[in-house]
Design a protein around this motif. Structure first.
Motif, short mmCIF file in Angstrom:
data_model
loop_
_atom_site.label_atom_id
_atom_site.label_comp_id
_atom_site.label_asym_id
_atom_site.label_seq_id
_atom_site.Cartn_x
_atom_site.Cartn_y
_atom_site.Cartn_z
N GLY A 72 28.27 -43.48 -48.85
CA GLY A 72 29.02 -44.02 -47.73
C GLY A 72 29.52 -42.97 -46.75
O GLY A 72 29.51 -41.77 -47.03
N ASP A 73 29.98 -43.46 -45.59
CA ASP A 73 30.61 -42.58 -44.63
C ASP A 73 32.11 -42.48 -44.96
O ASP A 73 32.59 -43.11 -45.92
CB ASP A 73 30.37 -43.06 -43.19
N SER A 74 32.83 -41.71 -44.18
CA SER A 74 34.24 -41.47 -44.47
C SER A 74 35.06 -42.76 -44.55
O SER A 74 35.90 -42.92 -45.43
CB SER A 74 34.84 -40.53 -43.42
N GLU A 75 34.80 -43.68 -43.62
CA GLU A 75 35.55 -44.94 -43.61
C GLU A 75 35.28 -45.74 -44.89
O GLU A 75 36.21 -46.29 -45.50
CB GLU A 75 35.18 -45.75 -42.37
N GLU A 76 34.02 -45.81 -45.29
CA GLU A 76 33.66 -46.56 -46.50
C GLU A 76 34.26 -45.91 -47.75
O GLU A 76 34.75 -46.60 -48.65
CB GLU A 76 32.14 -46.63 -46.65
N ILE A 77 34.22 -44.57 -47.81
CA ILE A 77 34.79 -43.86 -48.96
C ILE A 77 36.29 -44.12 -49.06
O ILE A 77 36.81 -44.46 -50.13
CB ILE A 77 34.50 -42.35 -48.86
N GLY A 78 36.98 -44.00 -47.93
CA GLY A 78 38.43 -44.24 -47.92
C GLY A 78 38.79 -45.65 -48.33
O GLY A 78 39.70 -45.87 -49.12
N ALA A 79 38.06 -46.63 -47.80
CA ALA A 79 38.33 -48.03 -48.14
C ALA A 79 38.09 -48.27 -49.62
O ALA A 79 38.87 -48.96 -50.29
CB ALA A 79 37.45 -48.95 -47.29
N PHE A 80 37.00 -47.71 -50.16
CA PHE A 80 36.69 -47.87 -51.58
C PHE A 80 37.81 -47.30 -52.45
O PHE A 80 38.28 -47.94 -53.38
CB PHE A 80 35.36 -47.19 -51.92
N CYS A 81 38.23 -46.07 -52.15
CA CYS A 81 39.25 -45.41 -52.96
C CYS A 81 40.57 -46.16 -52.92
O CYS A 81 41.24 -46.31 -53.94
CB CYS A 81 39.45 -43.97 -52.48
N GLN A 82 40.95 -46.64 -51.74
CA GLN A 82 42.21 -47.37 -51.59
C GLN A 82 42.15 -48.73 -52.26
O GLN A 82 43.02 -49.09 -53.04
CB GLN A 82 42.55 -47.51 -50.10
N LYS A 83 41.08 -49.49 -51.98
CA LYS A 83 40.97 -50.85 -52.51
C LYS A 83 40.85 -50.87 -54.03
O LYS A 83 41.50 -51.67 -54.70
CB LYS A 83 39.75 -51.54 -51.89
N ASN A 84 40.02 -50.00 -54.58
CA ASN A 84 39.73 -50.06 -56.01
C ASN A 84 40.69 -49.26 -56.88
O ASN A 84 40.88 -49.60 -58.05
CB ASN A 84 38.30 -49.60 -56.26
N TYR A 85 41.27 -48.20 -56.33
CA TYR A 85 42.10 -47.32 -57.17
C TYR A 85 43.44 -46.96 -56.55
O TYR A 85 44.22 -46.23 -57.15
CB TYR A 85 41.31 -46.03 -57.51
N GLY A 86 43.73 -47.45 -55.36
CA GLY A 86 45.01 -47.17 -54.72
C GLY A 86 45.25 -45.69 -54.49
O GLY A 86 46.40 -45.23 -54.53
N VAL A 87 44.20 -44.94 -54.22
CA VAL A 87 44.30 -43.49 -54.09
C VAL A 87 45.19 -43.11 -52.90
O VAL A 87 44.99 -43.60 -51.78
CB VAL A 87 42.90 -42.86 -53.93
N THR A 88 46.17 -42.26 -53.17
CA THR A 88 47.06 -41.76 -52.11
C THR A 88 46.98 -40.24 -51.97
O THR A 88 47.52 -39.69 -51.02
CB THR A 88 48.52 -42.15 -52.38
N PHE A 89 46.30 -39.57 -52.91
CA PHE A 89 46.17 -38.12 -52.76
C PHE A 89 45.12 -37.82 -51.69
O PHE A 89 44.30 -38.68 -51.36
CB PHE A 89 45.84 -37.43 -54.10
N PRO A 90 45.15 -36.63 -51.10
CA PRO A 90 44.24 -36.31 -50.01
C PRO A 90 42.76 -36.33 -50.43
O PRO A 90 42.38 -35.74 -51.42
CB PRO A 90 44.64 -34.89 -49.60
N ILE A 91 41.97 -37.04 -49.62
CA ILE A 91 40.52 -37.07 -49.79
C ILE A 91 39.92 -36.51 -48.50
O ILE A 91 40.29 -36.93 -47.40
CB ILE A 91 39.98 -38.50 -50.03
N PHE A 92 39.02 -35.59 -48.65
CA PHE A 92 38.41 -34.91 -47.52
C PHE A 92 37.06 -35.53 -47.19
O PHE A 92 36.53 -36.34 -47.95
CB PHE A 92 38.26 -33.41 -47.82
N GLU A 93 36.51 -35.13 -46.04
CA GLU A 93 35.18 -35.60 -45.68
C GLU A 93 34.16 -35.10 -46.70
O GLU A 93 34.36 -34.08 -47.36
CB GLU A 93 34.80 -35.10 -44.27
N LYS A 94 33.07 -35.81 -46.80
CA LYS A 94 32.02 -35.50 -47.75
C LYS A 94 31.48 -34.09 -47.51
O LYS A 94 31.30 -33.67 -46.37
CB LYS A 94 30.89 -36.54 -47.61
N ILE A 95 31.25 -33.37 -48.62
CA ILE A 95 30.74 -32.00 -48.55
C ILE A 95 29.62 -31.80 -49.57
O ILE A 95 29.39 -32.65 -50.43
CB ILE A 95 31.86 -30.97 -48.87
N ASP A 96 28.96 -30.66 -49.46
CA ASP A 96 28.05 -30.20 -50.51
C ASP A 96 28.82 -29.21 -51.38
O ASP A 96 29.64 -28.42 -50.85
CB ASP A 96 26.83 -29.49 -49.92
#
Length: 161
Positions: A72-96
């Motif tokens: 996913g892109d950043s928006e999809e990743i953020g939505a997934f983390c929030q919806k499924n796990y309620g993640v509030t810690f910092p998540i950065f853009e996708k990297i290698d």
């Protein structure tokens, strides 16, 4: 590990100075939304909620290098983390985390804390690095190591100043 030398974009595109985490105990994790280890988000969030007031910060770095498990892109990743796990810690853009395009922070992490048999490669999603308040890497943990299994190391690091 000089966190202050890194500046990286969060999922919302805001550039974040990692110097903001100086004097914190930092757990750095490469993450993925479609991995067998993805439920670790729940334990990571629990640790973050339990210890953030004492100085713990968890930094998530999505990566699509292992089985294409973070498509996913950043928006999809953020939505997934929030919806499924309620993640509030910092998540950065996708990297290698491996190869010629590996993010500099991961080049340094792997160099300072090699894995099994001295390998500098990240083997899979949810490899974790615990960094002390002084910027020293305490340990590198395998993807199979559950976040709750490193709680004792986190507590010890939080007590040390």
């Amino acid at each position: 590990m000089e966190l202050q030398k890194y500046k990286m974009p969060l999922l919302d595109g805001e550039m974040k100075e990692l110097a903001d985490y100086k004097d914190k105990v930092v757990l750095i994790v490469n993450t993925a939304s479609k991995c067998g280890f993805t439920p670790q988000y729940q334990s990571l969030e629990a640790l973050y909620n339990k210890y953030r007031d004492q100085g713990l910060v968890i930094l998530g770095f999505p990566c699509n290098q292992f089985g294409r498990q973070e498509p996913g892109d950043s928006e999809e990743i953020g939505a997934f983390c929030q919806k499924n796990y309620g993640v509030t810690f910092p998540i950065f853009e996708k990297i290698d985390v491996n190869g010629g395009h590996a993010a500099p922070i991961y080049k340094d992490l792997k160099s300072e804390a090699p894995g099994l048999l001295g390998t500098q490669k990240i083997k899979w999603n949810f490899t974790k690095f615990l960094v002390s308040r002084k910027g020293e890497i305490i340990d590198r943990y395998a993807p199979t190591t559950k976040p709750e299994d490193i709680e004792e190391d986190i507590c010890k690091a939080l007590r040390e100043s």
